[in-house]
Design a protein around this motif. Structure first.
Motif, PDB file in Angstrom:
ATOM      1  N   LEU A   9       0.853  -1.182   0.000  1.00 49.85           N
ATOM      2  CA  LEU A   9       0.000   0.000   0.000  1.00 49.85           C
ATOM      3  C   LEU A   9       0.896   1.241   0.000  1.00 49.85           C
ATOM      4  N   HIS A  10       0.895   1.944  -1.118  1.00 48.53           N
ATOM      5  CA  HIS A  10       1.805   3.075  -1.318  1.00 48.53           C
ATOM      6  C   HIS A  10       1.368   4.298  -0.531  1.00 48.53           C
ATOM      7  N   GLY A  11       2.281   5.252  -0.443  1.00 48.96           N
ATOM      8  CA  GLY A  11       2.042   6.481   0.290  1.00 48.96           C
ATOM      9  C   GLY A  11       1.296   7.525  -0.518  1.00 48.96           C
ATOM     10  N   TRP A  12       0.993   8.631   0.170  1.00 49.15           N
ATOM     11  CA  TRP A  12       0.292   9.753  -0.440  1.00 49.15           C
ATOM     12  C   TRP A  12       1.147  10.345  -1.554  1.00 49.15           C
ATOM     13  N   GLN A  13       0.528  10.620  -2.674  1.00 47.19           N
ATOM     14  CA  GLN A  13       1.174  11.162  -3.871  1.00 47.19           C
ATOM     15  C   GLN A  13       2.273  10.231  -4.400  1.00 47.19           C
ATOM     16  N   SER A  14       2.147   8.965  -4.109  1.00 45.98           N
ATOM     17  CA  SER A  14       2.991   7.933  -4.726  1.00 45.98           C
ATOM     18  C   SER A  14       2.088   7.141  -5.655  1.00 45.98           C
ATOM     19  N   ARG A  65       1.326   7.011   4.291  1.00 45.86           N
ATOM     20  CA  ARG A  65      -0.146   7.008   4.319  1.00 45.86           C
ATOM     21  C   ARG A  65      -0.673   5.595   4.106  1.00 45.86           C
ATOM     22  N   GLY A  66       0.029   4.801   3.284  1.00 44.42           N
ATOM     23  CA  GLY A  66      -0.349   3.398   3.106  1.00 44.42           C
ATOM     24  C   GLY A  66      -0.253   2.620   4.409  1.00 44.42           C
ATOM     25  N   GLY A  67       0.636   3.064   5.314  1.00 43.46           N
ATOM     26  CA  GLY A  67       0.706   2.457   6.639  1.00 43.46           C
ATOM     27  C   GLY A  67      -0.543   2.751   7.446  1.00 43.46           C
ATOM     28  N   ALA A  68      -1.037   3.986   7.337  1.00 43.38           N
ATOM     29  CA  ALA A  68      -2.295   4.336   8.004  1.00 43.38           C
ATOM     30  C   ALA A  68      -3.446   3.529   7.422  1.00 43.38           C
ATOM     31  N   VAL A  69      -3.448   3.354   6.104  1.00 39.17           N
ATOM     32  CA  VAL A  69      -4.479   2.516   5.471  1.00 39.17           C
ATOM     33  C   VAL A  69      -4.397   1.107   6.042  1.00 39.17           C
ATOM     34  N   ALA A  70      -3.200   0.528   6.072  1.00 41.45           N
ATOM     35  CA  ALA A  70      -3.020  -0.840   6.575  1.00 41.45           C
ATOM     36  C   ALA A  70      -3.507  -0.975   8.012  1.00 41.45           C
ATOM     37  N   MET A  71      -3.217   0.022   8.844  1.00 37.91           N
ATOM     38  CA  MET A  71      -3.623  -0.026  10.246  1.00 37.91           C
ATOM     39  C   MET A  71      -5.133  -0.014  10.412  1.00 37.91           C
ATOM     40  N   ASN A  72      -5.856   0.561   9.470  1.00 35.95           N
ATOM     41  CA  ASN A  72      -7.305   0.700   9.569  1.00 35.95           C
ATOM     42  C   ASN A  72      -8.075  -0.404   8.859  1.00 35.95           C
ATOM     43  N   LEU A  73      -7.384  -1.304   8.176  1.00 41.43           N
ATOM     44  CA  LEU A  73      -8.028  -2.417   7.474  1.00 41.43           C
ATOM     45  C   LEU A  73      -8.402  -3.536   8.438  1.00 41.43           C
ATOM     46  N   HIS A  74      -9.318  -4.379   7.995  1.00 46.35           N
ATOM     47  CA  HIS A  74      -9.622  -5.633   8.689  1.00 46.35           C
ATOM     48  C   HIS A  74      -8.695  -6.679   8.084  1.00 46.35           C
ATOM     49  N   THR A  75      -7.568  -6.934   8.758  1.00 44.39           N
ATOM     50  CA  THR A  75      -6.522  -7.776   8.186  1.00 44.39           C
ATOM     51  C   THR A  75      -6.476  -9.179   8.771  1.00 44.39           C
TER      52      THR A  75
END
Length: 160
Positions: A9-14, A65-75
């Protein structure tokens, strides 16, 4: 090691296909690298969650930002590798699950290293789960790229 299926999961503006996912690919791993919406966090979450369900990765890597996405997913029990996670800027999650590995440069000019130290403490993770590596936010030098690869391979052993 056998190839690992990694959701990156890439970062913001990546964008997909950057240096870090390409590094993982070059070592024989399967990398699913969806384009995440830069403007709408929920749309980015929806894309990531759908991709996770469709591909069932063995490891999830979230960069900034992809790290924030990952943290908020149901993984579920899929292990995480977070690269300079921008959890203070996006999403609701302020903790990560046991076993999460965080890579961060102390000199990061974008996301303070202290944010990852706080995340570690909030999550009750041992100190060894925060790996200090690299010279800046990009983590694009050989040392952090190798550390990311090793973290992914270590995490994949937890989720065959």
């Amino acid at each position: 090691m056998h190839p690992i299926r990694i959701l990156f999961l890439h970062g913001w503006q990546s964008s997909p296909g950057g240096l870090k996912p390409t590094h993982l690919l070059s070592h024989g791993h399967e990398v699913i690298n969806p384009p995440l919406d830069d403007d709408d966090f929920q749309a980015a979450m929806d894309t990531a969650q759908a991709t996770l369900h469709a591909h069932r990765p063995q490891v999830i890597v979230g960069s900034s930002r992809g790290g924030a996405v990952a943290m908020n997913l149901h993984t579920g029990d899929i292990p995480l590798v977070l690269l300079c996670p921008a959890w203070r800027h996006w999403g609701q999650a302020n903790r990560v699950k046991p076993g999460t590995l965080i890579l961060h440069a102390r000199e990061d000019e974008t996301i303070p290293f202290a944010d990852s130290q706080e995340l570690l403490a909030r999550s009750g993770l041992p100190d060894h789960c925060l790996i200090e590596v690299g010279r800046d936010h990009r983590l694009a030098d050989p040392e952090p790229l190798q550390a990311m690869l090793e973290a992914c391979e270590r995490q994949a052993r937890l989720y065959p």
